[in-house]
Design a protein around this motif. Structure first.
Motif, PDB file in Angstrom:
ATOM      1  N   CYS A 161       0.884  -1.462   0.534  1.00 54.71           N
ATOM      2  CA  CYS A 161      -0.232  -0.119  -0.206  1.00 54.71           C
ATOM      3  C   CYS A 161       0.879   0.998  -0.164  1.00 54.71           C
ATOM      4  O   CYS A 161       0.206   2.658  -0.397  1.00 54.71           O
ATOM      5  N   ASP A 162       2.159   0.951   0.588  1.00 52.68           N
ATOM      6  CA  ASP A 162       3.299   2.428   0.119  1.00 52.68           C
ATOM      7  C   ASP A 162       3.223   2.241  -1.035  1.00 52.68           C
ATOM      8  O   ASP A 162       4.563   1.031  -1.564  1.00 52.68           O
ATOM      9  N   LYS A 163       3.641   3.787  -1.263  1.00 51.01           N
ATOM     10  CA  LYS A 163       4.435   4.433  -2.434  1.00 51.01           C
ATOM     11  C   LYS A 163       5.726   4.052  -2.599  1.00 51.01           C
ATOM     12  O   LYS A 163       6.323   3.041  -3.590  1.00 51.01           O
ATOM     13  N   ASP A 164       6.686   4.199  -1.827  1.00 56.37           N
ATOM     14  CA  ASP A 164       7.702   3.878  -2.105  1.00 56.37           C
ATOM     15  C   ASP A 164       8.599   2.641  -1.759  1.00 56.37           C
ATOM     16  O   ASP A 164       9.360   2.271  -2.650  1.00 56.37           O
ATOM     17  N   GLU A 165       7.395   1.969  -1.215  1.00 54.44           N
ATOM     18  CA  GLU A 165       7.723   0.631  -0.726  1.00 54.44           C
ATOM     19  C   GLU A 165       7.720   0.141  -3.089  1.00 54.44           C
ATOM     20  O   GLU A 165       8.127  -1.066  -2.932  1.00 54.44           O
ATOM     21  N   LEU A 166       6.743   0.225  -3.030  1.00 55.68           N
ATOM     22  CA  LEU A 166       6.183  -0.137  -4.940  1.00 55.68           C
ATOM     23  C   LEU A 166       6.999   0.035  -5.464  1.00 55.68           C
ATOM     24  O   LEU A 166       7.388  -0.437  -6.596  1.00 55.68           O
ATOM     25  N   LEU A 167       7.057   1.802  -5.081  1.00 56.73           N
ATOM     26  CA  LEU A 167       8.616   2.157  -6.261  1.00 56.73           C
ATOM     27  C   LEU A 167      10.121   1.197  -6.348  1.00 56.73           C
ATOM     28  O   LEU A 167      10.577   0.959  -7.034  1.00 56.73           O
ATOM     29  N   ASP A 168       9.977   0.800  -5.288  1.00 53.58           N
ATOM     30  CA  ASP A 168      11.554   0.050  -4.562  1.00 53.58           C
ATOM     31  C   ASP A 168      11.641  -1.535  -5.626  1.00 53.58           C
ATOM     32  O   ASP A 168      11.682  -1.960  -5.898  1.00 53.58           O
ATOM     33  N   ALA A 169      10.238  -1.639  -5.316  1.00 55.59           N
ATOM     34  CA  ALA A 169       9.610  -2.976  -5.920  1.00 55.59           C
ATOM     35  C   ALA A 169       9.557  -3.099  -6.639  1.00 55.59           C
ATOM     36  O   ALA A 169      10.522  -4.236  -7.854  1.00 55.59           O
ATOM     37  N   ILE A 170       8.736  -2.234  -8.554  1.00 58.62           N
ATOM     38  CA  ILE A 170       9.233  -1.705  -9.582  1.00 58.62           C
ATOM     39  C   ILE A 170      10.549  -1.527 -10.108  1.00 58.62           C
ATOM     40  O   ILE A 170      11.203  -2.669 -10.803  1.00 58.62           O
ATOM     41  N   THR A 171      11.691  -0.752  -9.564  1.00 58.30           N
ATOM     42  CA  THR A 171      12.838  -0.956  -9.595  1.00 58.30           C
ATOM     43  C   THR A 171      14.057  -1.742  -9.046  1.00 58.30           C
ATOM     44  O   THR A 171      14.796  -1.707 -10.257  1.00 58.30           O
ATOM     45  N   PHE A 172      13.366  -2.514  -8.524  1.00 56.35           N
ATOM     46  CA  PHE A 172      14.218  -3.699  -8.352  1.00 56.35           C
ATOM     47  C   PHE A 172      14.068  -4.818  -9.580  1.00 56.35           C
ATOM     48  O   PHE A 172      14.806  -5.718 -10.427  1.00 56.35           O
ATOM     49  N   HIS A 173      12.476  -5.016  -9.759  1.00 53.40           N
ATOM     50  CA  HIS A 173      12.186  -5.792 -10.992  1.00 53.40           C
ATOM     51  C   HIS A 173      12.972  -5.529 -12.325  1.00 53.40           C
ATOM     52  O   HIS A 173      12.899  -6.295 -13.160  1.00 53.40           O
ATOM     53  N   ALA A 174      12.870  -4.331 -12.366  1.00 59.35           N
ATOM     54  CA  ALA A 174      12.741  -3.607 -13.590  1.00 59.35           C
ATOM     55  C   ALA A 174      15.134  -4.228 -13.641  1.00 59.35           C
ATOM     56  O   ALA A 174      15.496  -4.441 -14.843  1.00 59.35           O
TER      57      ALA A 174
END
Length: 74
Positions: A61-74
Motif C-alpha cells: 500500500c506504500d508508494k515508496d515500497e511499490l517504487l522500490d519493488a518495481i525498480t528491483f524487478h526492472a
C-alpha cells in the motif's frame, strides 16, 4: 538477384525467392503482387482465458515500497 528496390522485389518470382530466402520473404513478394497471404482480423477474437499473476508476497500500500519493488524487478 539484382533486387534493389521494393518494385524489384514485387517483380521477382515468388517461388525463386522462396527457394533462396524462405517462406516469409516469398509471402512478402506475393503481398506486393496483390495476393493476400495473411488474413486481416477485422474483429478481435474473444479471450479464452484469464491470467492472474502475483508479483508480491504481500499487499503493498506504500508508494515508496511499490517504487522500490518495481525498480528491483526492472
Amino acid at each position: 538477384m539484382g533486387i534493389r528496390t521494393a518494385l524489384d522485389l514485387a517483380c521477382a518470382d515468388a517461388e525463386a525467392i522462396r527457394d533462396r530466402f524462405g517462406i516469409t520473404l516469398s509471402m512478402t513478394v506475393r503481398e506486393l503482387q496483390g495476393t493476400s497471404c495473411i488474413p486481416l482480423e477485422l474483429v478481435k477474437p474473444k479471450r479464452q482465458q484469464i491470467l492472474r499473476s502475483r508479483s508480491f508476497s504481500h499487499l503493498i500500500c506504500d508508494k515508496d515500497e511499490l517504487l522500490d519493488a518495481i525498480t528491483f524487478h526492472a
